[in-house]
Structure formats: C-alpha cells, structure tokens
Design a protein around this motif. Structure first.
Motif, PDB file in Angstrom:
ATOM      1  N   ARG A   1      -8.385  -3.407  -3.425  1.00 38.26           N
ATOM      2  CA  ARG A   1      -7.834  -2.790  -4.856  1.00 38.26           C
ATOM      3  C   ARG A   1      -7.257  -3.829  -5.504  1.00 38.26           C
ATOM      4  NH1 ARG A   1      -3.036  -2.238  -0.293  1.00 38.26           N
ATOM      5  NH2 ARG A   1      -1.546  -3.261  -0.727  1.00 38.26           N
TER       6      ARG A   1
ATOM      7  N   GLU B   1      -3.184  -6.159   6.695  1.00 36.97           N
ATOM      8  CA  GLU B   1      -1.993  -5.168   6.655  1.00 36.97           C
ATOM      9  C   GLU B   1      -1.276  -4.429   8.243  1.00 36.97           C
ATOM     10  OE1 GLU B   1      -2.157  -2.408   2.817  1.00 36.97           O
ATOM     11  OE2 GLU B   1      -3.409  -1.555   4.462  1.00 36.97           O
TER      12      GLU B   1
ATOM     13  N   ASN C   1       0.751  -1.075   0.015  1.00 38.15           N
ATOM     14  CA  ASN C   1      -0.159   0.151  -0.382  1.00 38.15           C
ATOM     15  C   ASN C   1       0.946   1.245   0.345  1.00 38.15           C
ATOM     16  OD1 ASN C   1      -1.980   2.145   0.124  1.00 38.15           O
ATOM     17  ND2 ASN C   1      -2.858   0.830   1.953  1.00 38.15           N
TER      18      ASN C   1
END
Length: 700
Positions: free
Chosen positions: A635, A669, A388
């Motif tokens: 994403r 994440e 990211n």
C-alpha cells in the motif's frame, strides 16, 4: 497438563487481555475498547471473548494478573471519594502550605495544585508524640469521636489520619484508628504509618490523603472485578501489579491502592527488560505508547530504574511542584500526553500542537466513527498509510480513512495545509515531543542516549519509533513479539514484590549497629509477611537493603543500596561501619562526582525490597528458521525521506521466520501494532522473536 495465565491491562483507550499457554509456549491476545462507565465489564467481556476464541478452560487458569490506570485518572480528574483529614493540633494546613515554593517563578497568576481535602474537611485533635517516640500528651477518645462525627455529617466516607511523628512511633495513629472503627464501622480509614512511614510532613500528608481519596473507589472496583472473573469460572484469585514493578495479592492492593498508581507503565517496563535480555541487550530506552499517553523508562543491566517518589496529577506536565507528591516505590519513568487518541489543535499563536487532551475510547478518534470529530494521532497515522483500516486492533473494529481525512482536512483549512501536510505534522510533533522528553530524562541521569537501544511497545510505539530514534541519536530499535500488548504480557513475567520503609536516623560511623540491624530485621519481616500468601507461585524470596542518606547538614537525601545483612555477628563492627559508609559515598560520587571532606554520613530512611520470581517460567515457542518471506500486501505509505508516498510492502509478522532480513521501506503488522521501517532502516528477526532495526548513520 496445559496451564494458562491471564494478564489484563486497562488503559485510557484500550483494555488488553493476554493469555500464556505454558505447555505450548504460546501467547494469545485481544484488544477491546475500555468501558469507562464500568471498567470491570470491559475486562469481563475481553476475558470471556479470549477464552472462547482459544478454547481456554477456566479450570486450567492458574493465575490472573491485573494492572490499571483507573486510580491515576481518578486523581487527575478529581473523581475520588469525599475525604477527610485528621491531624495533630496545629497541623491542619500542611497540605496547603506545602513547600512554599512556586513551580513557575515568572507566572504572576499561578495557582497551586488544589488539595484533595478542602479545609472544612480537615480536623485537628490533641495528643502528641515527640520525635524520639515519647508521649507528650495522650489523645482523647471522646474528642476523636466528636471530631470524626462532624466530618461524617459533612459526607466524609474516607478518612486519612496523619499525626505528627507517626513515621517513628505509630501508637497514637493505631489507637485513633481503633476508636474510629469502633464508633464509625462504615468509614474507610488510612494511616500515614501504614502508607508512608517516612519523614517530611507535606509528602506524608499528601500520600496518605491520596490513598484515602481512591480507597473506596478501589475497593468497589476490585470487588466487582473479582466477582466478574469468578462468574467466568476463574477461581485462582487476582494478583495486582504495583508501581514498583512487582505483584501483590489483591487484598494488599485494597489496603493501599496508592501503590497501584503506575501499575500499567510499570508492567510495560518489566516487559521491556524481559524482552531485551533475550537478545543480550541489557541497556535500553523502553518506549511505550498507547492510546492516551507515551512513557519512557531507562533500563540498565536488565533492570528498570526505580525511584521512591513522584508527582501525580501535575497542573503543568514538566513542572516539578505542580502536582501531588506521592511517596511510594515506583518504576522511574517519564510520561507525556501523546497517544493514539491525543487531539491535534492550534495554540494561541496559531501553531499546531498535539495533546495532552485525548479522545480516549469514548468518543475516540474521528476514524472510529463513534462520534469523535477532532483530528488525532491515530487519524494522522491512518492517512499516512501506517495503519491498515481492515486490520486495526487485529480486525476487531473497523476504522474509516475518509472520516480521518475529513477531520484532518478541517484542521488543514485553519492551518493552510493539505491533509497529508497536517497528518505528517502531527506524526512529527509527537516524535519530537517524545524525543525531547527522552533527552531530558536520560541527561538527568547522566547518561548518553546514543549508548542505548530503543525498545518500542504499545499500539503506538512501533508506529513512531523509527523517527523518534533518529531524533535522539539511537541507532538500533528493538520491537518484541506482541508489542501492542506488552504491558499485559509484562504482568505475567513479573516477580512478586514487597517494599517496606521506615525513617530511622543513624550515623553508621558512631551509632549502635544493633539498632540499625533491628530496624532492618523488622522491615524484612514485614516484606516476607506480605509475600507469604504468594509462596505457592513465587519464590524463593530475595531481600535487598537500601537507605536514603546524606552528609550531615544537607537538606535532601540520596538513595543507595547497602551491603546485605546481618550487621551484627557476621563481621567485626568496624568492617560493617566502613562498608556502610563506602556504599553511600560510592553512590554519592556516581551522582555528584565527589564527596565533601570530613563530613559524617547519616542514614535517614531505611528500605527493604523483597522479591520472589515466578516458580513456573514461560518459555516461548521457537520460531522456525528461514530467510525468505513474501509480503502479504502492498500500500501507499508516506515517508519524509521521499517527501511523498511510496509503494510499500506489508508483511504479516506471524509469517516471518528467524533470520528474516529486509531493507526498508516496509511495514510489519500483527494484531496489536504495526512496525514502521523507513528507507534508512534494515530489519532482522532473531530467534527470540525480536525484530531488530538498524538505522543508517545520517539522522533524518
């Protein structure tokens, strides 16, 4: 009252800082770029920022623990001090003679690993002991003063003293040291009898010289580190992680900095073992990937494998004999030049290769925007969607997808591949390199990797574990909490440890047991003495005896654990003798399958390990129960199974409850890393905080 402990791990790209709140069972962390010009400054900046962000009162910090690769890099890059060697008359060239073996039989232009001490800085003196410790000729103080004076005139500021048979009788070395310290008080002196009191002249010389080579650098750095931390109000003192996976007082590290060479990787292995036992997973492959290198260690029964020597600064990474033999106790691991900063390039055949050259933190990967232009592993992972750009290193630094794509595009023009093809090629090559190294490492130890769990740590481990596991046949992946700073966390759960060794040749079937017991008792006393300054924080001390042994006539030794002592007065002598022989034969059969008949056992080098666990254990806060968690974002992420990009949910690890389950593809994440779970993976979060990924049977 809340108390804290701080762990600091300097890597080739990032410096990781971790703090444990013992009262709340809370862990906080920070990543900052390593400042190679002044590493202590980067440490001070990172610690200061972490303390300010989380309102840590320096008076409540009871322990600061540190690991670093600085001294390993100094050996590799030849950035140590101007070092001299003082040895017995006739033994000046041991360093260059070595074993007289080529590490590559078919390379006609082969060059040996260059010595750390050129011949002009190696000197000889008269004086000699025999192998039994009897003095043949006494050294002369006037000769020592004259010889050392000539070395000092040539710029030597650190001196290695390695006299013949000093492993058995160190009297001459200590006498020479006293003369040198009297006549040359500013000279750093290293004795082989203090660093490596074991047989084999080449290895003993090499280890002693390496310690002398980095000793002034280590002293300057560690002094600066202490000063910077004290300026922040941290007065608890600094403990150092040793290569053996244990902690020592900083004074011990200054005396023998050679013991710090593998401190960072050792901390990662200790962390892996600690996390694995939370979920009763005692057998695992600990895979740690940082910004510069990737490491793998075999952990069995919750203990990382230990070895008593390795090679540093190899000219060819997997070629035994191409580096500097170092005889210290160390975590047994394999390392390859594959990290986030590893540079992708074409070889002479036009094929894509990755590493071992690294962009490090200065200038760093192209996506950092700090001047780097070569495509790296981090650039590839960013383009593939695994990273990211708005939350890299916890959002402490911005990275650019466009810069990464430009660097990969230039490589693609030479390779006739598009940007995605180059990015996936880099990711896949790194996975194959690591898997190949893992297969060799595990096979050499007689194990099958399919019986192990892959535990991934470091900033890059969770990114690459999904495809590495499939290549080596592993079906389960474990990703612990704060995986990106696992080595720094490992510093704070490690025991204090002191290893001592000495060459004493004994045949347990016939030689006097009182001599064997006296030697072990002396080593145990030395281990206790080294751990005594840490008694307030670590204890009780457990002592374990080992020995390097062989069957008479063999040229190489095997290290085995021996029964606990004492060997005199506790049991009849014949029972003790039988137990010592049985211990060696059992270890030999495990390694080689059978033992030679009617050949006596010799114990050549005796070893004692003293280990003391932390008196205050860290108990992590309990995760809330639940099964549902919503992704924070989505994403496009590339997966080979789909041969393209998939719309992929991205979860924030901090929001996942115990009991969370989900089918891949997905990303998870946190501030230090990103866990990639492909379409063949199913992830579960345990109450321990470990994420467990189960893979389908069919290999990718």
């Amino acid at each position: 009252m809340t108390t804290w402990a701080i762990g600091i791990d300097i890597g080739g790209t990032f410096t990781d800082v971790v703090a444990l709140d013992y009262g709340a069972g809370r862990l906080v962390s920070l990543k900052v770029l390593t400042t190679h010009g002044d590493p202590a400054q980067g440490v001070a900046d990172g610690v200061s920022r972490l303390m300010h962000t989380h309102n840590i009162d320096p008076r409540r910090v009871t322990r600061v623990v540190h690991a670093t690769t600085l001294f390993t890099n100094a050996l590799i890059e030849r950035r140590g001090s101007t070092t001299g060697l003082l040895t017995t008359l006739g033994f000046r060239d041991v360093l260059e003679i070595g074993h007289e073996r080529k590490y590559d039989l078919y390379d006609l232009t082969i060059e040996p690993a260059p010595t750390l001490v050129p011949r002009r800085l190696r000197a000889e003196i008269r004086g000699r002991m025999d192998a039994q410790g009897h003095e043949i000729e006494a050294p002369d103080a006037g000769e020592v003063r004259a010889v050392v004076g000539r070395l000092v005139e040539q710029g030597v500021d650190s001196l290695a003293v390695c006299l013949l048979h000093a492993y058995g009788t160190p009297a001459h070395e200590r006498l020479v040291r006293d003369w040198i310290e009297r006549d040359f008080p500013g000279l750093h002196v290293t004795l082989s009898s203090d660093v490596a009191p074991v047989i084999r002249e080449f290895e003993r010389n090499s280890t002693t010289v390496a310690n002398a080579y980095i000793k002034p650098l280590a002293t300057r750095y560690l002094d600066a580190l202490e000063g910077r931390l004290q300026a922040l109000g941290l007065h608890a003192g600094v403990l150092m992680m040793l290569s053996n996976g244990g902690l020592a007082h900083i004074g011990e590290a200054k005396r023998n900095p050679i013991e710090l060479l593998e401190s960072g990787p050792a901390a990662g292995a200790i962390s892996a073992a600690h996390y694995s036992l939370r979920d009763a997973q005692p057998d695992l492959l600990a895979f740690d990937m940082g910004g510069t290198t990737a490491k793998l260690c075999l952990v069995e029964d919750g203990k990382p494998a230990i070895t008593f020597g390795f090679e540093a600064a190899r000219r060819k990474r997997f070629a035994e004999g191409s580096g500097l033999p170092i005889r210290i106790t160390t975590i047994d691991l394999i390392e390859i030049g594959a990290g986030g900063g590893s540079i992708a390039h074409q070889d002479a055949l036009g094929l894509l290769k990755v590493g071992p050259q690294s962009a490090g933190s200065e200038p760093g990967p192209a996506c950092y925007g700090l001047g780097g232009t070569d495509p790296t592993v981090t650039d590839a992972n960013l383009v593939l969607g695994y990273l990211n750009p708005d939350y890299f290193a916890g959002g402490t630094m911005a990275i650019s997808v466009d810069r990464a794509a430009e660097a990969l595009g230039r490589a693609g023009e030479r390779l006739a591949r598009d940007v995605t093809g180059v990015a996936w090629g880099i990711h896949d090559i790194v996975a194959e390199n690591m898997a190949g190294a893992a297969r060799v490492h595990v096979a050499e130890r007689g194990r099958d990797p399919r019986g192990f769990v892959l535990l991934c740590t470091g900033g890059g481990g969770p990114l690459h574990a999904y495809y590495v596991a499939q290549k080596i046949g592993v079906r389960t992946i474990l990703c612990p909490p704060a995986a990106g700073v696992a080595s720094a966390y490992g510093l704070l759960v490690s025991p204090a440890r002191a290893d001592r060794s000495r060459t004493v040749s004994v045949r347990p079937a016939t030689d006097a047991l009182d001599r064997l017991e006296a030697a072990f008792a002396e080593l145990e006393s030395q281990s206790r003495e080294a751990l005594a300054p840490l008694d307030d924080s670590f204890g009780p001390i457990q002592l374990v005896r080992h020995a390097d042994g062989r069957f008479a006539g063999q040229g190489f030794n095997l290290s085995v654990r021996l029964p606990d002592g004492p060997y005199i007065g506790k049991q009849p002598a014949d029972v003790v003798r039988a137990a010592l022989i049985a211990a060696f034969e059992s270890g030999y059969r495990e390694k080689f399958g059978r033992t030679p008949p009617d050949v006596p056992v010799e114990l050549v080098t005796l070893r004692v390990t003293g280990e003391a666990p932390p008196r205050q254990a860290f108990v992590a806060e309990t995760l809330p129960e639940g099964v549902d968690a919503a992704p924070g974002s989505r994403r496009k992420v590339y997966f080979r199974e789909a041969d393209g990009y998939l719309d992929t949910p991205v979860f924030d690890r901090a929001t996942l409850p115990a009991g969370f389950r989900a089918q891949g593809p997905l990303l998870i994440e946190d501030a230090g890393s990103t866990l990639v779970v492909g379409p063949k993976g199913r992830v579960t979060q345990g109450a321990s905080g470990n994420l467990v990924i189960e893979l389908e049977e069919h290999a990718a």
